[in-house]
Design a protein around this motif. Structure first.
Motif, PDB file in Angstrom:
ATOM      1  N   ASN A   1      -8.780   2.486  -3.692  1.00  0.00           N
ATOM      2  CA  ASN A   1      -8.972   1.583  -2.546  1.00  0.00           C
ATOM      3  C   ASN A   1      -8.403   2.140  -1.240  1.00  0.00           C
ATOM      4  OD1 ASN A   1     -10.171  -0.336  -4.211  1.00  0.00           O
ATOM      5  ND2 ASN A   1      -8.221  -1.326  -4.655  1.00  0.00           N
TER       6      ASN A   1
ATOM      7  N   ILE B   1      -8.211   3.375   2.791  1.00  0.00           N
ATOM      8  CA  ILE B   1      -8.793   3.186   4.119  1.00  0.00           C
ATOM      9  C   ILE B   1      -8.226   4.265   5.027  1.00  0.00           C
ATOM     10  CG2 ILE B   1      -9.021   0.692   3.832  1.00  0.00           C
ATOM     11  CD1 ILE B   1      -6.723   0.352   5.823  1.00  0.00           C
TER      12      ILE B   1
ATOM     13  N   CYS C   1       0.860  -1.193   0.000  1.00  0.00           N
ATOM     14  CA  CYS C   1       0.000   0.000   0.000  1.00  0.00           C
ATOM     15  C   CYS C   1       0.891   1.237   0.000  1.00  0.00           C
ATOM     16  CB  CYS C   1      -0.926   0.008   1.216  1.00  0.00           C
ATOM     17  SG  CYS C   1      -0.042   0.129   2.792  1.00  0.00           S
TER      18      CYS C   1
ATOM     19  N   GLU D   1     -11.906   2.524   8.528  1.00  0.00           N
ATOM     20  CA  GLU D   1     -13.025   2.707   7.611  1.00  0.00           C
ATOM     21  C   GLU D   1     -12.536   2.744   6.162  1.00  0.00           C
ATOM     22  OE1 GLU D   1     -15.898   5.490  10.370  1.00  0.00           O
ATOM     23  OE2 GLU D   1     -14.297   6.461   9.217  1.00  0.00           O
ATOM     24  N   LYS D   2     -13.385   2.244   5.293  1.00  0.00           N
ATOM     25  CA  LYS D   2     -13.116   2.341   3.857  1.00  0.00           C
ATOM     26  C   LYS D   2     -13.623   3.681   3.344  1.00  0.00           C
ATOM     27  CE  LYS D   2     -15.254  -1.607   3.464  1.00  0.00           C
ATOM     28  NZ  LYS D   2     -15.922  -2.803   2.939  1.00  0.00           N
TER      29      LYS D   2
ATOM     30  N   ARG E   1      -9.066  -5.159  -0.055  1.00  0.00           N
ATOM     31  CA  ARG E   1      -9.335  -4.189   0.996  1.00  0.00           C
ATOM     32  C   ARG E   1     -10.442  -4.655   1.937  1.00  0.00           C
ATOM     33  NH1 ARG E   1     -11.887   1.759  -0.137  1.00  0.00           N
ATOM     34  NH2 ARG E   1     -13.364   0.421  -1.241  1.00  0.00           N
ATOM     35  N   ASP E   2     -11.485  -5.252   1.396  1.00  0.00           N
ATOM     36  CA  ASP E   2     -12.617  -5.648   2.242  1.00  0.00           C
ATOM     37  C   ASP E   2     -12.206  -6.676   3.287  1.00  0.00           C
ATOM     38  OD1 ASP E   2     -14.095  -3.949   0.717  1.00  0.00           O
ATOM     39  OD2 ASP E   2     -15.032  -5.511  -0.511  1.00  0.00           O
TER      40      ASP E   2
ATOM     41  N   VAL F   1      -9.926  -5.017   6.015  1.00  0.00           N
ATOM     42  CA  VAL F   1     -10.666  -4.188   6.977  1.00  0.00           C
ATOM     43  C   VAL F   1     -11.477  -5.059   7.920  1.00  0.00           C
ATOM     44  CG1 VAL F   1     -12.499  -2.464   7.209  1.00  0.00           C
ATOM     45  CG2 VAL F   1     -10.710  -2.163   5.481  1.00  0.00           C
TER      46      VAL F   1
ATOM     47  N   GLU G   1     -14.101   6.442  -0.069  1.00  0.00           N
ATOM     48  CA  GLU G   1     -14.533   6.309  -1.464  1.00  0.00           C
ATOM     49  C   GLU G   1     -13.331   6.240  -2.387  1.00  0.00           C
ATOM     50  OE1 GLU G   1     -17.340   8.614  -4.754  1.00  0.00           O
ATOM     51  OE2 GLU G   1     -17.344   9.251  -2.649  1.00  0.00           O
ATOM     52  N   SER G   2     -13.342   5.286  -3.274  1.00  0.00           N
ATOM     53  CA  SER G   2     -12.214   5.079  -4.178  1.00  0.00           C
ATOM     54  C   SER G   2     -12.325   6.003  -5.383  1.00  0.00           C
ATOM     55  CB  SER G   2     -12.189   3.617  -4.642  1.00  0.00           C
ATOM     56  OG  SER G   2     -11.084   3.381  -5.485  1.00  0.00           O
TER      57      SER G   2
ATOM     58  N   GLN H   1      -4.001   7.624   6.437  1.00  0.00           N
ATOM     59  CA  GLN H   1      -4.661   7.189   5.203  1.00  0.00           C
ATOM     60  C   GLN H   1      -3.748   6.264   4.414  1.00  0.00           C
ATOM     61  OE1 GLN H   1      -4.882   9.843   1.699  1.00  0.00           O
ATOM     62  NE2 GLN H   1      -7.102   9.704   1.931  1.00  0.00           N
TER      63      GLN H   1
END
Length: 976
Positions: free
Chosen positions: A359, A361, A305, A349-350, A379-380, A383, A352-353, A372
């Motif tokens: 992607n 968080i 990342c 928290e995710k 990603r899901d 998280v 908005e991409s 950040q």
């Protein structure tokens, strides 16, 4: 991609292909018409031909051919859709194969070698792809079967990985397969009808390194005590180096220092070690070292990342690591580190991409901090996993180092040490632990507490805080509590110096938790009985001097002398060699950067004194140079020196250090083993007449037998066998064998092997006789003295040993009833008559020592042992006749003594009452002595010659080395 070699006619190939590159053995060709912009007719025709063909028949535009000089036949060995793809294969061939082909005189050998190599690469690529989908693919199961078939090792020996490669013998490469298992490295080759195979135990490996050698660009060199072996032409040399070094390191820690060194529990059971486990473990060790996390932390997620870094106003690429209790980020260069205890995290928290921020968080912490991360794959899942675990904060990067290097105010020093080291989290999560530990520990007298008492007044003798009972008592409590918490370490010199400085700036409980962080996380394995960790880092430091200060290395050939001078720098973090204010700055940097700060400062000190060190005539003068320099370092100079060390050597990463440590730990442990062996032989040699060379080989056999138990332990043997090796014991007692292991060596080394059904019983009795302390273990000293009697002593001592094997405690009433040696007889006279018929007629022999007399039952067993020893001897019939004569004579001697010995009336009545199947008390009066048996034996020349005939121990040892592994493997397979 690599292709199974397919034959083509070279003269036909030239019509459709254009040669782009060539050498004596390989051609890189482009399909005619591909990439042509001139519109030549031949290119257009070939291009049209390829276009109209269906997709399955289309030809890749680039390929590599293997060609043999003066031959019209070639083989396609690689192809690619782009020039970049096929160029990688071309470069690999030039780099790894081309130079090696010049050693072959026969053209067929060249083609066989290259085709075999390419097929091996294809198989390796297939294994890699399949292993990603399947933990234990069918191909790997086939490899396991081949491994067991080729080397005859038992199923308990777990294969971890295999690699197609070449093993070099001089300048001749042998194409084959390198097998890496939990306890061994093995190589197998079958080429042109010649089979080559060998097995190298990790316990014998001293060095694993990547080197350049002659015409070959790079090889993996594995060095043992006796020789070195070079391997090359790997598809991925980094992977091989990593796995080889890791397996050797793990095996040696498990075998040579199971108590002293920290080893993950999952690696202590060799049956659980797989390639995936090793890769995960290497990554976990790196993460723990990078962030100084507790060893109990498990690594859950790893994700590439980028982190938004406000001071740089940019997204910094790196890796996100999630453990049980922490979330950490490291930039690629390790110059930006972020550690967040999940207990301090408010939310993950995710966001908005979008194209600039894919992607993302956001991790929000207490104190209104937020971080950040972007470019996160999966990603899901990440998280979801993080939101199930939450805990503690620490954030470090180059700005932090700069501030620390400028100097920490005394009022903030303790708090910052606690925060930077992570000890503040341990303190918060263990409320009341220290007070309870002190209450339980104080008042108990142990070796550790005695050593602590001796060192209390030596810690900081010039500081007023430790010239009064209050300071001394606090130091005593901290050190004693830690020794009680971690008895494996207990107390080690230099811990008192570190703890006393910590107490100056922290509360007592905080100093305790800082000491825990230093001993267990920041300096692992430093404070055990043999300070292995510090010695490993000295060896690493020596390599770094050679790498970073080549001019100094050229002037001082023996760098080990310099690294040994620096041992106290690492053990006391420069506290014992620098003026106190300057030493505190080093401690600040240590808690900020970790052990890298000590390495960097050490290199800077060496560089600053390079010219004087080069001119030093001996170690003493070099020590004076360094001591004088460090004694004069003032606070301002120390800050400049720290900044200078960071500027020049700040690129020394944790990943680099961990790889070096893994490699050098092998060297250090093997050096300890060499010292242990030398000291053992030095202590045992005066007690025996065996030659030093044979005694050294016996030690190796004895140690190998011990390791075989660790490799493939019988009946859960690994956990049991680990108890047999204790580096803290006297040298000759560090390796000990149990009954089964001794019986194995007995069969390999005893000069007069009895009949098979009888041999185990005699071996069992011998073990019982040697096991004088009754712990069911035999030491090397006891083992060597026993063999010395059999091979080097005179006849009297040999017969005396045989005599001792047939009286208590060696001979017991509870021997295995299935043995020929243990027959319950109701009438000893009848049994003797039956035996005399088998043996023949009479004679006798002599010796003397105050040993218990031998009764009739024991004498029968003694005779049976002698009888069984003669089968297969060239003078068998004469020996049987002689032993029959001796038996008859000794029986007569015993009968005369029996009749002449007065008996009590109660004994006579007891004899009269003895029923069938019982031994009458009168029979117990039948006794003979060692002197009587010896005198009888000496009257028979065949027996004297048999026992005095020299036996070549060196030849026995050589044969034992060849058969030890296979014999034990066969026994273990039968017992399975």
């Amino acid at each position: 991609m690599w292709l199974n070699p397919e034959e083509v006619q070279l003269r036909n190939a030239l019509k459709l292909w254009v040669t782009e590159r060539s050498n004596d053995f390989f051609l890189l060709q482009r399909r005619r018409g591909h990439g042509d912009s001139g519109g030549k007719l031949s290119g257009l025709l070939v291009g049209a031909l390829d276009t109209v063909l269906d997709s399955n028949a289309r030809v890749t535009p680039f390929r590599i051919l293997l060609q043999i000089p003066s031959s019209q036949v070639s083989w396609v060995i690689a192809s690619g859709a782009t020039i970049e793809e096929v160029s990688r294969h071309w470069d690999w061939l030039l780099h790894n194969v081309l130079h090696s082909l010049s050693v072959f005189e026969n053209k067929d050998d060249v083609s066989s070698f290259v085709k075999g190599k390419v097929k091996g690469l294809i198989a390796e690529e297939a294994r890699g792809r399949q292993a990603a989908q399947d933990e234990d693919p069918e191909r790997f199961r086939e490899a396991i079967q081949k491994f067991q078939l080729h080397f005859g090792l038992p199923p308990q020996e777990v294969l971890v990985a295999q690699f197609s490669c070449c093993c070099w013998k001089g300048r001749v490469p042998r194409q084959g397969v390198l097998y890496l298992s939990t306890n061994h490295m093995a190589f197998y080759s079958f080429l042109l009808g010649k089979e080559v195979k060998f097995v190298v135990p990790w316990a014998e490996v001293r060095r694993v390194e990547r080197v350049s050698a002659g015409l070959m660009t790079e090889v993996v060199r594995v060095c043992t005590r006796r020789r070195q072996r070079d391997f090359s032409m790997f598809l991925n040399m980094d992977e091989v180096i990593g796995l080889t070094g890791q397996l050797a390191d793990i095996a040696l820690r498990r075998l040579l220092d199971s108590e002293g060194l920290e080893l993950d529990r999952s690696l202590q059971q060799s049956a659980r070690i797989t390639k995936r486990v090793l890769e995960e473990q290497a990554l976990r060790e790196y993460v723990l070292a990078l962030f100084w996390l507790p060893r109990a932390e498990r690594l859950h997620e790893v994700a590439s990342c980028s982190l938004w870094t406000p001071h740089a106003r940019a997204h910094t690429p790196g890796t996100l690591y999630a453990t049980d209790s922490y979330l950490g980020f490291s930039s690629r260069e390790e110059n930006c580190l972020l550690l967040m205890p999940l207990s301090e995290v408010l939310s993950i928290e995710k966001a908005e991409s979008c194209s600039p921020l894919p992607n993302p968080i956001i991790v929000s912490l207490r104190g209104k901090k937020a971080f950040q991360f972007i470019d996160l794959q999966d990603r899901d899942d990440l998280v979801d996993g993080l939101n199930a675990r939450l805990r503690a904060l620490q954030w470090k990067h180059s700005m932090t180092h700069t501030l620390v290097a400028m100097g920490i105010p005394d009022s903030l020093r303790g708090d910052l040490w606690m925060t930077l080291s992570g000890a503040v989290t341990e303190l918060a999560s263990h409320q009341g632990y220290y007070a309870d530990l002190v209450q339980r520990a104080m008042g108990h007298s142990t070796l550790a507490t005695e050593e602590i008492e001796r060192d209390l007044h030596r810690s900081l003798p010039d500081h007023p805080a430790f010239q009064n009972p209050t300071g001394i008592a606090a130091l005593r409590r901290v050190l004693t509590a830690y020794a009680h918490r971690n008895p494996k370490i207990g107390y080690c010199q230099s811990m008192n110096i570190v703890a006393s400085v910590l107490l100056l700036y922290c509360r007592e409980e905080e100093a305790f938790w800082l000491l825990v962080a230093v001993c267990e996380r920041m300096l692992p394995d430093y404070f055990n009985r043999r300070v292995i960790g510090a010695q490993v880092d000295q060896s690493v430091f020596e390599e770094l001097i050679r790498e970073r200060l080549p001019e100094l290395a050229d002037q001082v050939p023996d760098l080990s002398s310099l690294s040994s001078l620096s041992l106290s720098w690492f053990l006391t973090l420069f506290l014992s060699v620098l003026p106190f204010p300057s030493a505190l700055c080093v401690l600040d940097s240590f808690f900020s950067q970790g052990i890298q700060a000590v390495f960097q400062l050490g290199l800077a000190v060496m560089q600053a004194n390079a010219s004087q060190l080069s001119a030093s005539s001996d170690d003493g003068q070099a020590l004076m140079v360094l001591t004088s320099f460090l004694d004069k370092v003032k606070l301002e100079e120390e800050l400049d020196l720290l900044n200078d060390s960071y500027q020049k050597f700040g690129d020394l990463s944790v990943r680099r250090l961990e790889r070096l440590r893994c490699r050098h730990r092998i060297l250090v442990l093997q050096a300890h083993e060499d010292t242990s062996k030398e000291n053992t032989l030095r202590l045992v040699t005066p007690e025996v007449s065996i030659s030093p060379e044979d005694l050294a080989d016996l030690y190796d056999l004895f140690k190998t037998e011990h390791f075989i138990t660790l490799y493939w332990g019988e009946g859960g043997g690994t956990a049991l066998a680990l108890q047999h090796h204790d580096p803290g014991r006297p040298y000759q007692e560090q390796y000990r064998l149990g009954r089964a292991q001794f019986q194995s060596l007995y069969g390999l080394l005893v000069p007069w092997l009895c009949e098979p059904q009888h041999s185990d019983t005699v071996a069992n009795r011998t073990f019982t006789l040697l096991d004088q302390d009754k712990d069911n273990l035999v030491t090397f000293r006891e083992f060597a003295c026993w063999l010395d009697t059999l091979y080097c002593e005179d006849l009297n001592e040999k017969i005396r040993l045989l005599y001792c094997l047939h009286i208590p405690p060696a001979l017991t009433e509870s021997e295995d009833s299935s043995s020929v040696m243990k027959e319950e007889v109701t009438d000893y006279q009848e049994q003797l008559k039956r035996m005399l018929k088998d043996l023949g007629k009479e004679k006798e022999k002599d010796a003397e020592k105050p040993l218990p007399l031998m009764n009739q039952r024991e004498f029968i067993q003694f005779c049976k042992t002698l009888y069984s020893m003669f089968h297969g001897d060239t003078g068998e019939s004469d020996l049987f006749q002689a032993i029959a004569t001796v038996t008859s004579l000794v029986l007569q001697i015993g009968d005369v003594g029996h009749r002449g010995r007065p008996r009590l009336g109660s004994e006579v009545s007891g004899q009269e009452k003895a029923g069938p199947g019982q031994e009458a008390k009168g029979e117990q009066d039948w006794m003979v002595s060692l002197a009587q048996i010896m005198a009888s034996l000496l009257t028979e020349p065949p027996l004297v010659l048999f026992f005095e005939k020299p036996v070549d121990l060196a030849m026995k040892i050589s044969q034992a080395k060849d058969t030890q592994y296979h014999q034990r493997a066969a026994i273990l397979a039968l017992n399975r």
